[in-house]
Motif scaffolding. Structure first.
Motif, PDB file in Angstrom:
ATOM      1  N   VAL A  37      -5.843  49.858   7.648  1.00  0.00           N
ATOM      2  CA  VAL A  37      -6.535  49.037   8.638  1.00  0.00           C
ATOM      3  C   VAL A  37      -5.579  48.746   9.791  1.00  0.00           C
ATOM      4  O   VAL A  37      -4.354  48.767   9.631  1.00  0.00           O
ATOM      5  N   GLU A  38      -6.149  48.468  10.952  1.00  0.00           N
ATOM      6  CA  GLU A  38      -5.341  48.111  12.111  1.00  0.00           C
ATOM      7  C   GLU A  38      -5.102  46.603  12.109  1.00  0.00           C
ATOM      8  O   GLU A  38      -6.032  45.816  11.944  1.00  0.00           O
ATOM      9  N   HIS A  39      -3.846  46.227  12.316  1.00  0.00           N
ATOM     10  CA  HIS A  39      -3.492  44.810  12.319  1.00  0.00           C
ATOM     11  C   HIS A  39      -2.351  44.577  13.297  1.00  0.00           C
ATOM     12  O   HIS A  39      -1.246  45.107  13.116  1.00  0.00           O
ATOM     13  N   GLN A  40      -2.648  43.822  14.338  1.00  0.00           N
ATOM     14  CA  GLN A  40      -1.656  43.473  15.361  1.00  0.00           C
ATOM     15  C   GLN A  40      -0.951  44.716  15.919  1.00  0.00           C
ATOM     16  O   GLN A  40       0.276  44.757  16.043  1.00  0.00           O
ATOM     17  N   GLY A  41      -1.766  45.723  16.204  1.00  0.00           N
ATOM     18  CA  GLY A  41      -1.245  46.937  16.818  1.00  0.00           C
ATOM     19  C   GLY A  41      -0.562  47.892  15.873  1.00  0.00           C
ATOM     20  O   GLY A  41       0.005  48.909  16.310  1.00  0.00           O
ATOM     21  N   LYS A  42      -0.611  47.618  14.588  1.00  0.00           N
ATOM     22  CA  LYS A  42       0.013  48.495  13.600  1.00  0.00           C
ATOM     23  C   LYS A  42      -1.005  48.909  12.546  1.00  0.00           C
ATOM     24  O   LYS A  42      -2.000  48.223  12.324  1.00  0.00           O
ATOM     25  N   THR A  43      -0.747  50.031  11.899  1.00  0.00           N
ATOM     26  CA  THR A  43      -1.577  50.472  10.788  1.00  0.00           C
ATOM     27  C   THR A  43      -0.986  49.933   9.487  1.00  0.00           C
ATOM     28  O   THR A  43       0.198  50.163   9.198  1.00  0.00           O
ATOM     29  N   ILE A  61      -6.018  45.172  -0.759  1.00  0.00           N
ATOM     30  CA  ILE A  61      -6.604  43.837  -0.848  1.00  0.00           C
ATOM     31  C   ILE A  61      -8.124  43.870  -0.955  1.00  0.00           C
ATOM     32  O   ILE A  61      -8.745  42.908  -1.409  1.00  0.00           O
ATOM     33  N   PHE A  62      -8.747  44.982  -0.560  1.00  0.00           N
ATOM     34  CA  PHE A  62     -10.212  45.050  -0.557  1.00  0.00           C
ATOM     35  C   PHE A  62     -10.725  45.493  -1.925  1.00  0.00           C
ATOM     36  O   PHE A  62     -10.707  46.678  -2.261  1.00  0.00           O
ATOM     37  N   PRO A  89       0.207  34.644  -2.295  1.00  0.00           N
ATOM     38  CA  PRO A  89      -0.601  35.440  -1.368  1.00  0.00           C
ATOM     39  C   PRO A  89       0.208  35.865  -0.145  1.00  0.00           C
ATOM     40  O   PRO A  89       0.953  35.068   0.418  1.00  0.00           O
ATOM     41  N   CYS A  90       0.065  37.119   0.246  1.00  0.00           N
ATOM     42  CA  CYS A  90       0.803  37.629   1.398  1.00  0.00           C
ATOM     43  C   CYS A  90      -0.103  37.679   2.631  1.00  0.00           C
ATOM     44  O   CYS A  90      -1.283  37.332   2.581  1.00  0.00           O
ATOM     45  N   PHE A  91       0.446  38.138   3.737  1.00  0.00           N
ATOM     46  CA  PHE A  91      -0.271  38.130   5.016  1.00  0.00           C
ATOM     47  C   PHE A  91      -1.551  38.961   4.966  1.00  0.00           C
ATOM     48  O   PHE A  91      -2.470  38.746   5.757  1.00  0.00           O
ATOM     49  N   LYS A  92      -1.633  39.903   4.031  1.00  0.00           N
ATOM     50  CA  LYS A  92      -2.798  40.789   3.988  1.00  0.00           C
ATOM     51  C   LYS A  92      -4.080  40.035   3.630  1.00  0.00           C
ATOM     52  O   LYS A  92      -5.170  40.431   4.042  1.00  0.00           O
ATOM     53  N   LEU A  93      -3.945  38.952   2.884  1.00  0.00           N
ATOM     54  CA  LEU A  93      -5.127  38.149   2.573  1.00  0.00           C
ATOM     55  C   LEU A  93      -5.645  37.474   3.839  1.00  0.00           C
ATOM     56  O   LEU A  93      -6.851  37.428   4.089  1.00  0.00           O
TER      57      LEU A  93
END
Length: 219
Positions: A18-24, A29-30, A122-126
């Motif tokens: 997934v794209e997140h803050q300009g990064k892949t 998590i899904f 929980p990490c940032f991915k959540l």
């Protein structure tokens, strides 16, 4: 701890990008619910994978668990409706809250035997999943983190299976207590020692708390 403890939902998923803050970002998590039995090995359920094997998965964190009772709290607080598996958990339980479950407790779950190894961090991915970057920290502060099982006996698990407490760990270190020491009362050296005395504590938490205790006692 409830008299009736069950697998409310069994959730699996493969990593996606997934794209997140300009990064892949590659993440597992899904998770989505399944209706049939799944084989649980020493590291994961059939059909499930973790993307970041340094921080997720492995023998100490084979099964991510989240209590179904917490869903209502988060739905009200966040103003959203949450689907099962919303916290990236493999097992959504009923009757097994963090203030009732102890590190080292052993349970029979379907055809398996599992043991509580640590609270979840929980990490940032959540936060990324829900578009709420503050969510992981908020979860830590509430103590409604969920937790991890290690697998002592492999076998099949199906939605609706009961969880039977086989052995209550004699140290009585609850997940709520461990969360408080890890995230709130970070300089509680006696609390850290009490957690470290539990041999069944996961390697990652043991390393973190040992390093913290060394810093505290060297001041």
């Amino acid at each position: 701890m409830g008299d009736f403890m069950t697998v409310h939902s069994l959730n699996v998923g493969k990593p996606v990008e997934v794209e997140h803050q300009g990064k892949t970002v590659r993440t597992g998590i899904f998770k989505t619910p399944v209706t049939e039995a799944r084989y649980l090995s020493s590291v994961n359920f059939a059909g499930d994978e973790q993307a970041d094997l340094k921080n997720h998965g492995g023998p100490d964190k084979a099964v991510c668990v989240y209590p179904y009772e917490r869903y209502a709290y988060w739905e009200e607080k966040l103003g959203i409706t949450l689907a099962l598996g919303a916290f990236g958990e493999n097992i959504t339980t009923e009757g097994m809250l963090e203030d009732e479950i102890c590190i080292g407790d052993r349970f029979r779950m379907g055809g398996t035997m599992v043991q509580v190894s640590q609270p979840r961090q929980p990490c940032f991915k959540l936060g990324m999943k829900h578009g709420l970057p503050e969510l992981p920290l908020t979860i830590q502060q509430t103590g409604y983190t969920g937790y991890y099982f290690r697998v002592l006996q492999e076998g099949e698990v199906r939605p609706g299976d009961q969880l039977e407490l086989v052995e209550r760990h004699p140290a009585g270190v609850t997940l709520a207590f461990a969360n408080r020491v890890m995230h709130v009362d970070k300089e509680d050296a006696d609390g850290i020692r009490r957690i470290l005395a539990v041999e069944e504590l996961s390697t990652s938490w043991r390393e973190q708390l040992t390093a913290r205790l060394n810093r505290l006692t060297s001041k």
